[in-house]
Enzyme design. Sequence first.
Site, PDB file in Angstrom:
ATOM      1  N   HIS A  71      -5.353 -17.098 -11.584  1.00 26.29           N
ATOM      2  CA  HIS A  71      -5.378 -15.872 -10.788  1.00 26.29           C
ATOM      3  C   HIS A  71      -6.327 -15.959  -9.605  1.00 26.29           C
ATOM      4  O   HIS A  71      -6.686 -14.945  -9.015  1.00 26.29           O
ATOM      5  CB  HIS A  71      -5.729 -14.667 -11.668  1.00 26.29           C
ATOM      6  CG  HIS A  71      -4.937 -14.609 -12.933  1.00 26.29           C
ATOM      7  ND1 HIS A  71      -3.575 -14.469 -12.946  1.00 26.29           N
ATOM      8  CD2 HIS A  71      -5.313 -14.712 -14.233  1.00 26.29           C
ATOM      9  CE1 HIS A  71      -3.148 -14.475 -14.192  1.00 26.29           C
ATOM     10  NE2 HIS A  71      -4.162 -14.628 -14.986  1.00 26.29           N
TER      11      HIS A  71
ATOM     12  N   ARG B 282     -14.091  -5.562   1.033  1.00 25.23           N
ATOM     13  CA  ARG B 282     -14.956  -6.557   1.665  1.00 25.23           C
ATOM     14  C   ARG B 282     -14.094  -7.487   2.495  1.00 25.23           C
ATOM     15  O   ARG B 282     -12.873  -7.371   2.508  1.00 25.23           O
ATOM     16  CB  ARG B 282     -15.695  -7.366   0.592  1.00 25.23           C
ATOM     17  CG  ARG B 282     -14.754  -8.004  -0.423  1.00 25.23           C
ATOM     18  CD  ARG B 282     -15.465  -8.934  -1.375  1.00 25.23           C
ATOM     19  NE  ARG B 282     -14.646  -9.355  -2.492  1.00 25.23           N
ATOM     20  CZ  ARG B 282     -13.724 -10.305  -2.465  1.00 25.23           C
ATOM     21  NH1 ARG B 282     -13.463 -10.935  -1.334  1.00 25.23           N
ATOM     22  NH2 ARG B 282     -13.036 -10.628  -3.539  1.00 25.23           N
TER      23      ARG B 282
ATOM     24  N   GLU C 128      -1.110  -3.845 -16.953  1.00 22.98           N
ATOM     25  CA  GLU C 128      -0.001  -3.656 -16.034  1.00 22.98           C
ATOM     26  C   GLU C 128       1.171  -4.531 -16.441  1.00 22.98           C
ATOM     27  O   GLU C 128       0.994  -5.592 -17.044  1.00 22.98           O
ATOM     28  CB  GLU C 128      -0.411  -4.006 -14.595  1.00 22.98           C
ATOM     29  CG  GLU C 128      -1.412  -3.049 -13.987  1.00 22.98           C
ATOM     30  CD  GLU C 128      -1.796  -3.444 -12.571  1.00 22.98           C
ATOM     31  OE1 GLU C 128      -1.509  -4.591 -12.179  1.00 22.98           O
ATOM     32  OE2 GLU C 128      -2.384  -2.612 -11.868  1.00 22.98           O
TER      33      GLU C 128
ATOM     34  N   LYS D  74     -10.575   0.291 -10.950  1.00 24.10           N
ATOM     35  CA  LYS D  74      -9.164   0.089 -10.662  1.00 24.10           C
ATOM     36  C   LYS D  74      -8.278   1.180 -11.251  1.00 24.10           C
ATOM     37  O   LYS D  74      -7.225   1.515 -10.697  1.00 24.10           O
ATOM     38  CB  LYS D  74      -8.730  -1.294 -11.147  1.00 24.10           C
ATOM     39  CG  LYS D  74      -9.323  -2.418 -10.306  1.00 24.10           C
ATOM     40  CD  LYS D  74      -8.843  -3.764 -10.750  1.00 24.10           C
ATOM     41  CE  LYS D  74      -9.281  -4.853  -9.774  1.00 24.10           C
ATOM     42  NZ  LYS D  74     -10.705  -4.839  -9.479  1.00 24.10           N
TER      43      LYS D  74
END
Length: 680
Positions: free
Chosen positions: A241, A298, A206, A122
């Site tokens: 999440h 995916r 983040e 990421k």
Amino acid sequence: MISEVNKFDTLLVANRGEIACRVMRTARRMGLKTVAVYSDADANARHVREADEAIRLGPAAARESYLNIDAVIEAAKRTGSGAIHPGYGFLSENGSFVSALEQAGIIFVGPPASAIAAMGDKSAAKARMANADVPLVPGYHGDNQDDALLFEEADKIGYPVMLKASAGGGGKGMRVVEKSEAFQAALEGCRRESRAAFSDDRMLIEKYLVQPRHVEVQVFCDSHGNGVYLFERDCSVQRRHQKVLEEAPAPGMTPELRQAMGNAAVRAAQEIGYVGAGTVEFLLDADGSFYFMEMNTRLQVEHPVTEMITGQDLVEWQLRVAMNEPLPCTQDELTITGHSFEARIYAEDPDQDFLPATGKLTRFTLDLAGAGLQADQVRLDSGVESGDTVSMHYDPMLAKLIVHGVDRNAALATLNRALAALDVQGVVTNRAFLQRLATHPAFKNLELDTRFIERHEATLFAPRDYSPEDYASAALVGLHQLTQERESASPWDRHDGFRLNAPHTVRIALNDPKLSQSTSETESSLVIVEGRRNAGEQNWHLTVNEQTFRASLIPLTGDAVAITLDGQRRRLQAQQDGNALILADPNGEIRLLWQRMDAVDHGQHEVQASFTAPMHGTVVALLVEAGASVEKGMPLMVMEAMKMEHTMSAPANGQVENFHFKAGDTVSQGDVLLDFAPSE
């Protein structure tokens, strides 16, 4: 790279559950032979039963079966499979797997290894997105993973921050940190989850947007340079999440914003040379600004809502692209029709902090006709059937309930009716919680953001305010069961007393379990229903809090019943699990404990803390030493089940006398985990 001509007639599906079943159904429709793979825990699973052929991979543990690359490739060679579809999860985003397939001459139904690698890290992905002019959330994505540096970077960004596993996905290794004092503990927990799920504990940080929406764009690219977006989905309603409810299209999207997000998503895919189905996830702020979050390389769990509004079969698109065909449609040919919702049916207990549940599904059916629904309105993508066993080894998702309507309100009404028509017995599920979500006024009014469940926790988990009609309906189900079991043509065979010239009267105590848990006076949550039926009559006379009803019950198909109270008839799904009565209709679920009054124990019972395992799982860590004195709320041990961590905390001030298990041990539901002595 995809070869000039990719032809295969046998497809192996390297996954399990509903996605394996879904892929095989599409493949068979296209004339392909299907091969399933399975672990010992799935030897008789639905995807195995539905396949043309099936190969055992290994023991129940995923790392020894579904994640065993060599075993999967050997299964493909053994069955002559020319291609492998990875589904989602397991090996679906594993670049090493894709490279190994290329060396073996087997087609991977998905993107090239280079694209997976580009988005799998990421931190590196953020740099690639900046190159493609895709907006980014402020944060730290560097290689330096020193604890002190990460702590410093979090302070620079400003709390709250989101800790995310750099190699992660699916909510694993993710925590929101509200203040600096909680950062270190959250970092350690995220690293543990990330190592267990991805064998990689690198983190990125983040800025956590306080009220963003989670909007993702479905993209598709082929090997001929074509790329399109199939519009967007709103996945804002989440817990831990992980998505719970998804809908398409995203509410409130202007044509300009839709086009801007869609074009950004295609740029992101083409920046990394993407081929196949992918999803670019964005955070959408209240002011209309959007930020790249990650790309899932995916097919997504929620892809059916996109299929419902576009009329396209995305699995078929995947297979055709893998065969080196061009995309079936251009951007201008794709349109949106109506609105769609998907509800994920999990084996879990939302009222017990979403603890995963296990057991045997004694019943798993969807009565569309009885609920007045059409097959084109509702779709149930399921990996289980009645009689299947839900184990501790894998993700707790049982099925996906997908609905379609002419607009959002119509689709939402259909969702509520379909949830009420879903009959699940034997395993605790989140069905009632999904109904509470779907009927919540804030959800109806589009007050959506990623902390929806947290913000509305008080109302989503509050005891329901049952009406006298609700209590009467529940009592009638219990009375019907009693009479079915105990009535006989001969008075000498009866077990509920012999009478002359007197009506058959039964008193039932109904108890809302949520209300009894929230009050010190258990008696205050009891409602007494007196049921009386004269000889020869089918109707009952029910008295609830001095209100009397003339009531009758007629069994319908499955577990559906028609209950009539004073001439007003209701259709309900009625289940009885021990001393629990569960009734469901489009307005929600009624869940009450019941007993005949001659069986109710009115004695006072001392409530004691029980440290038994709430589920099957593995002990991850012991957080205190045996003999330690602890305060109420202090974390004592961490368990892992179905890929998620669960922390056991002290219920009161006291002492941990002894642990019965150590880190790495497997425990069964009900096992005593530790001895705890509360303070005087």
